[in-house]
Design a protein around this motif. Sequence first.
Motif, PDB file in Angstrom:
ATOM      1  N   ASP A   4       0.846  -1.192   0.000  1.00  0.00           N
ATOM      2  CA  ASP A   4       0.000   0.000   0.000  1.00  0.00           C
ATOM      3  C   ASP A   4       0.882   1.243   0.000  1.00  0.00           C
ATOM      4  OD1 ASP A   4      -2.272  -1.488  -0.005  1.00  0.00           O
ATOM      5  OD2 ASP A   4      -2.851  -1.077   2.061  1.00  0.00           O
ATOM      6  N   GLU A   5       0.497   2.217  -0.821  1.00  0.00           N
ATOM      7  CA  GLU A   5       1.302   3.437  -0.938  1.00  0.00           C
ATOM      8  C   GLU A   5       0.411   4.666  -1.119  1.00  0.00           C
ATOM      9  OE1 GLU A   5       5.136   3.294  -3.248  1.00  0.00           O
ATOM     10  OE2 GLU A   5       4.177   1.497  -4.071  1.00  0.00           O
ATOM     11  N   LEU A   6       0.991   5.816  -0.832  1.00  0.00           N
ATOM     12  CA  LEU A   6       0.381   7.112  -1.100  1.00  0.00           C
ATOM     13  C   LEU A   6       1.366   7.917  -1.924  1.00  0.00           C
ATOM     14  CD1 LEU A   6      -1.524   9.454   1.320  1.00  0.00           C
ATOM     15  CD2 LEU A   6       0.426  10.347   0.045  1.00  0.00           C
ATOM     16  N   TRP A   7       0.915   8.378  -3.086  1.00  0.00           N
ATOM     17  CA  TRP A   7       1.747   9.189  -3.964  1.00  0.00           C
ATOM     18  C   TRP A   7       1.156  10.590  -4.076  1.00  0.00           C
ATOM     19  CZ3 TRP A   7       3.587   6.114  -8.914  1.00  0.00           C
ATOM     20  CH2 TRP A   7       4.333   4.989  -8.501  1.00  0.00           C
ATOM     21  N   LEU A  20      -2.822  10.175  -4.651  1.00  0.00           N
ATOM     22  CA  LEU A  20      -3.364   8.848  -4.946  1.00  0.00           C
ATOM     23  C   LEU A  20      -2.955   7.888  -3.835  1.00  0.00           C
ATOM     24  CD1 LEU A  20      -4.740   6.773  -6.843  1.00  0.00           C
ATOM     25  CD2 LEU A  20      -2.496   6.483  -7.951  1.00  0.00           C
ATOM     26  N   VAL A  21      -3.918   7.117  -3.343  1.00  0.00           N
ATOM     27  CA  VAL A  21      -3.651   6.132  -2.297  1.00  0.00           C
ATOM     28  C   VAL A  21      -4.157   4.767  -2.736  1.00  0.00           C
ATOM     29  CG1 VAL A  21      -4.055   5.437   0.095  1.00  0.00           C
ATOM     30  CG2 VAL A  21      -3.950   7.862  -0.485  1.00  0.00           C
ATOM     31  N   ARG A  22      -3.292   3.768  -2.608  1.00  0.00           N
ATOM     32  CA  ARG A  22      -3.740   2.375  -2.683  1.00  0.00           C
ATOM     33  C   ARG A  22      -3.772   1.872  -1.251  1.00  0.00           C
ATOM     34  NH1 ARG A  22      -2.059  -2.803  -1.894  1.00  0.00           N
ATOM     35  NH2 ARG A  22      -2.904  -4.421  -3.273  1.00  0.00           N
ATOM     36  N   SER A  23      -4.939   1.432  -0.776  1.00  0.00           N
ATOM     37  CA  SER A  23      -5.106   1.073   0.637  1.00  0.00           C
ATOM     38  C   SER A  23      -5.703  -0.319   0.819  1.00  0.00           C
ATOM     39  CB  SER A  23      -6.002   2.115   1.325  1.00  0.00           C
ATOM     40  OG  SER A  23      -7.224   2.281   0.604  1.00  0.00           O
ATOM     41  N   THR A  24      -5.565  -1.173  -0.168  1.00  0.00           N
ATOM     42  CA  THR A  24      -6.197  -2.494  -0.151  1.00  0.00           C
ATOM     43  C   THR A  24      -5.846  -3.303   1.098  1.00  0.00           C
ATOM     44  OG1 THR A  24      -6.111  -2.531  -2.573  1.00  0.00           O
ATOM     45  CG2 THR A  24      -6.534  -4.617  -1.450  1.00  0.00           C
ATOM     46  N   ASP A  25      -4.566  -3.484   1.369  1.00  0.00           N
ATOM     47  CA  ASP A  25      -4.143  -4.298   2.507  1.00  0.00           C
ATOM     48  C   ASP A  25      -4.479  -3.617   3.839  1.00  0.00           C
ATOM     49  OD1 ASP A  25      -3.122  -6.131   0.701  1.00  0.00           O
ATOM     50  OD2 ASP A  25      -1.125  -5.240   0.720  1.00  0.00           O
ATOM     51  N   SER A 210      -4.739  -3.510 -11.083  1.00  0.00           N
ATOM     52  CA  SER A 210      -3.416  -2.948 -11.370  1.00  0.00           C
ATOM     53  C   SER A 210      -2.321  -3.684 -10.608  1.00  0.00           C
ATOM     54  CB  SER A 210      -3.388  -1.453 -11.002  1.00  0.00           C
ATOM     55  OG  SER A 210      -4.359  -0.739 -11.736  1.00  0.00           O
ATOM     56  N   GLN A 211      -1.207  -3.925 -11.273  1.00  0.00           N
ATOM     57  CA  GLN A 211      -0.094  -4.630 -10.668  1.00  0.00           C
ATOM     58  C   GLN A 211       0.860  -3.709  -9.917  1.00  0.00           C
ATOM     59  OE1 GLN A 211       0.088  -8.072 -10.731  1.00  0.00           O
ATOM     60  NE2 GLN A 211      -1.968  -7.752 -11.576  1.00  0.00           N
ATOM     61  N   SER A 212       0.692  -2.397 -10.094  1.00  0.00           N
ATOM     62  CA  SER A 212       1.583  -1.444  -9.440  1.00  0.00           C
ATOM     63  C   SER A 212       0.897  -0.089  -9.332  1.00  0.00           C
ATOM     64  CB  SER A 212       2.883  -1.287 -10.235  1.00  0.00           C
ATOM     65  OG  SER A 212       2.602  -0.690 -11.500  1.00  0.00           O
ATOM     66  N   MET A 213       1.464   0.793  -8.517  1.00  0.00           N
ATOM     67  CA  MET A 213       0.948   2.154  -8.408  1.00  0.00           C
ATOM     68  C   MET A 213       1.115   2.891  -9.734  1.00  0.00           C
ATOM     69  SD  MET A 213      -0.452   3.254  -5.516  1.00  0.00           S
ATOM     70  CE  MET A 213      -0.047   4.982  -5.176  1.00  0.00           C
ATOM     71  N   ASP A 214       2.216   2.627 -10.428  1.00  0.00           N
ATOM     72  CA  ASP A 214       2.429   3.249 -11.738  1.00  0.00           C
ATOM     73  C   ASP A 214       1.293   2.900 -12.691  1.00  0.00           C
ATOM     74  OD1 ASP A 214       4.865   4.803 -11.761  1.00  0.00           O
ATOM     75  OD2 ASP A 214       5.930   2.935 -11.389  1.00  0.00           O
ATOM     76  N   GLU A 215       0.908   1.635 -12.691  1.00  0.00           N
ATOM     77  CA  GLU A 215      -0.165   1.195 -13.576  1.00  0.00           C
ATOM     78  C   GLU A 215      -1.500   1.810 -13.176  1.00  0.00           C
ATOM     79  OE1 GLU A 215      -2.396  -2.975 -14.798  1.00  0.00           O
ATOM     80  OE2 GLU A 215      -0.293  -3.042 -14.124  1.00  0.00           O
ATOM     81  N   LEU A 216      -1.786   1.834 -11.877  1.00  0.00           N
ATOM     82  CA  LEU A 216      -3.031   2.432 -11.386  1.00  0.00           C
ATOM     83  C   LEU A 216      -3.100   3.907 -11.746  1.00  0.00           C
ATOM     84  CD1 LEU A 216      -5.642   2.401  -9.732  1.00  0.00           C
ATOM     85  CD2 LEU A 216      -4.239   2.666  -7.655  1.00  0.00           C
ATOM     86  N   LEU A 217      -2.006   4.626 -11.534  1.00  0.00           N
ATOM     87  CA  LEU A 217      -1.965   6.052 -11.836  1.00  0.00           C
ATOM     88  C   LEU A 217      -2.143   6.308 -13.326  1.00  0.00           C
ATOM     89  CD1 LEU A 217      -1.545   8.926 -10.788  1.00  0.00           C
ATOM     90  CD2 LEU A 217       0.925   8.560 -10.967  1.00  0.00           C
ATOM     91  N   ALA A 218      -1.507   5.501 -14.150  1.00  0.00           N
ATOM     92  CA  ALA A 218      -1.624   5.658 -15.601  1.00  0.00           C
ATOM     93  C   ALA A 218      -3.065   5.442 -16.062  1.00  0.00           C
ATOM     94  CB  ALA A 218      -0.692   4.688 -16.310  1.00  0.00           C
ATOM     95  N   HIS A 219      -3.743   4.453 -15.483  1.00  0.00           N
ATOM     96  CA  HIS A 219      -5.147   4.204 -15.816  1.00  0.00           C
ATOM     97  C   HIS A 219      -6.008   5.424 -15.484  1.00  0.00           C
ATOM     98  CE1 HIS A 219      -5.306   0.141 -17.231  1.00  0.00           C
ATOM     99  NE2 HIS A 219      -4.724  -0.364 -16.148  1.00  0.00           N
ATOM    100  N   LEU A 220      -5.752   6.020 -14.330  1.00  0.00           N
ATOM    101  CA  LEU A 220      -6.571   7.143 -13.865  1.00  0.00           C
ATOM    102  C   LEU A 220      -6.300   8.432 -14.636  1.00  0.00           C
ATOM    103  CD1 LEU A 220      -6.294   6.436 -10.044  1.00  0.00           C
ATOM    104  CD2 LEU A 220      -8.395   6.324 -11.386  1.00  0.00           C
ATOM    105  N   MET A 221      -5.049   8.665 -14.976  1.00  0.00           N
ATOM    106  CA  MET A 221      -4.683   9.926 -15.615  1.00  0.00           C
ATOM    107  C   MET A 221      -4.924   9.945 -17.125  1.00  0.00           C
ATOM    108  SD  MET A 221      -3.863  12.060 -13.351  1.00  0.00           S
ATOM    109  CE  MET A 221      -3.334  12.194 -11.643  1.00  0.00           C
TER     110      MET A 221
END
Length: 294
Positions: A4-7, A20-25, A210-221
Motif C-alpha cells: 500500500d502506498e500514497l503518492w 493517490l492512495v492504494r489502501s487495499t491491505d 493494477s499490478q503497481s501504483m504506476d499502472e493504477l496512476l496511468a489508468h486514472l490519468m
Amino acid sequence: MQQDELWIGTMLEGNARWVLVRSTDTVEEARKRHGMSPVATAALGRLMTGDLILASSLKGEENITLRLLGDGPLEGVVAVGNAQGEVRGYVREPLVDLPLKASGKLDVATAVGSGELAVSRSLQNGEVYTGMVPLVSGEIAEDLVHYLLTSEQIPSAMLLGVLVEKDYHVAGAAGLLIQPLPGATEGDIQAIESLLGQIRVGISELASQSQSMDELLAHLMGQLSYQVLERRTVKFLCTCSKARLSDTLVSLGKKEIADLISDGKAEIVCHFCNEHYLFNVEELQQISEQAGMV
C-alpha cells in the motif's frame, strides 16, 4: 506482494495537485480486526482512505480525525490518520448488513445515514481544531469534497472505493484527490472534469486489477501528463499499548480500581484495533498504588 502506498504529484503543467492512495491491505487489516460486514468494510475503508489523503499535507506528529456522525445503522464511523501514512479506525456496529443497491453496489449511504461530518486536526502544540458540515450524500467522497469547499474554500474532486468480494475479503481499495491550484485556468478545470468523466471503471476495481501504483496512476490519468513528487508507504497502525491503557486505569481512581480487583481481573478492548488487554490482580494493585499518588 504489492505494498500500500500514497503518492503525491502535480498535473496540467503544475496547475493542479493530486494525491493517490492504494489502501487495499490496510482496509483488509481493519476488516479482519473488526470482523466487519461488507458494507461496514466499505464505509470504514473509504473513510480511512480519505483520511490518509487529507492527512498527507500535515506536518510532524499532527493527525486528522474524521467522524461520520450519521443516523444510519452503522451508528458512526471514525478514522484517524497522519502524514506518515498510518491510519486506524472503527465502526460502532461492524456487523450491519444491507441489501445491495439496484446497481449491485454496497449501500454505504444508507448504512451511514443523515447527519454530520466532523473533521478534527490535532496540531503539534496539542491544540485541536474541529470543523463540522452536514453530510450531503453519505457516500463519503462527496462529503469530504463538500467539507474542503465549505470549511477550507478548496475546490476538489475525489474518488474513493472499496471492492469487497463474496468471501468478505478486500480485493481493492483506493482513493484519488485532484485540486486545481491558484494558477489553474478554466481549460484546466475542464480537463479535470473530462478526465473524471472518462473513468468508466471504479477506482477500487482499478486498484484490484493494477499490478503497481504506476499502472493504477496511468489508468486514472489517461492522456494527461503528470509528475510524481513524493511516495510514502501506507499501513494500518494503532497507537494503543498496555502502558497507555494502564494510565487510563490510573485515571479511574482507587475506588473503581478496587472494584476491578474484586472481580479478579480487568479486560480492556481498544475501539480502533480491537486488541484485547488483560490486567491481572497484581497489575491492578500496582495501578491502584499509582492512583493513590496522583
